[in-house]
Design an enzyme around this catalytic site. Structure first.
Site: not given
Ligand code: PCA
Length: 210
Positions: A80, A90, A143, A164
């Site tokens: 990111e 959400r 996240c 991610h």
């Molecule tokens: N993904 C979520 C929160 C925890 C995770 O593994 C996110 O993208 O915010």
């Protein structure tokens, strides 16, 4: 000695597993140094995750911080580029909290850019045969909260960022894009090694048109 903090998350939103938490544990089990690797699986809860992360940073004083989480629906490993100062959930988090339109850090900047070399990370993962691309939104859930918190808490000179990952193939909902769990873990080790080795990011074209 260089210290690396690598985090993943516990399952959330009704899933039985979270490939980020599983993968960071795999990286820890296979780690041969020479850097010190500290691994933690964080709760998917706004307040608890941010507090735990700040405590880990204060205790271990990492030189490199790589937080990771699941982005169900993505097909690639996505470092990111930016975290925004906004919590807008959400769905409720695992503690039942559902912040709407709240800042992550009251009075903080609108956003932080990652200080890990996101383009070099994506290139290194792709070179290993695992699909990867830079992402320009970490969302507005836990996240993003953790990425923003890491960059807010990191001392000058510390490299911090967030990656991610897709669903693990072994546990993906029918029809969802996924990667084998072993590839996700391999990718995260490459991410960590690249963040340690590369200080100046590549200046190759990337970005998104929409
Ligand atoms: N993904 C979520 C929160 C925890 C995770 O593994 C996110 O993208 O915010």
């Amino acid at each position: 000695m260089t210290t690396i903090l690598l985090t993943g998350f516990e399952p959330f939103a009704g899933d039985a597993t979270n490939p980020s938490g599983d993968s960071v544990n795999t990286v820890a089990a296979g780690w041969r140094g020479p850097e010190r690797l500290v691994v933690e699986v964080l709760p998917v809860a706004f307040d608890a995750a941010a507090a735990r992360l700040r405590a880990l940073i204060a205790v271990h004083r990492p030189d490199v911080i790589v937080a990771t989480g699941l982005a169900g629906g993505r097909s690639q490993i996505t470092p990111e580029r930016v975290a925004i100062n906004l919590a807008d959930a959400r769905i409720p988090d695992n503690d039942g909290a559902q912040p709407v339109d709240l800042p992550v850090v009251l009075g903080g900047p609108a956003a932080y850019f990652a200080t890990i070399p996101v383009k070099a990370v994506a290139a290194a993962v792709a070179d290993a045969g695992i699909p990867s691309a830079v992402s320009y939104s970490a969302g507005t859930f836990v996240c993003n909260e953790v990425m923003f918190t890491a960059l807010d808490a990191a001392s000058p000179g510390v490299r911090a960022g967030f990656v991610h990952v897709p669903y693990a193939r072994e546990d993906a909902p029918a029809g969802a894009p996924s990667l084998p769990l072993a590839d996700i873990a391999r990718a995260l080790e490459i991410v960590v090694r690249t963040c340690v080795a590369v200080v100046e990011d590549l200046s190759t074209p990337a970005g998104s048109l929409h």
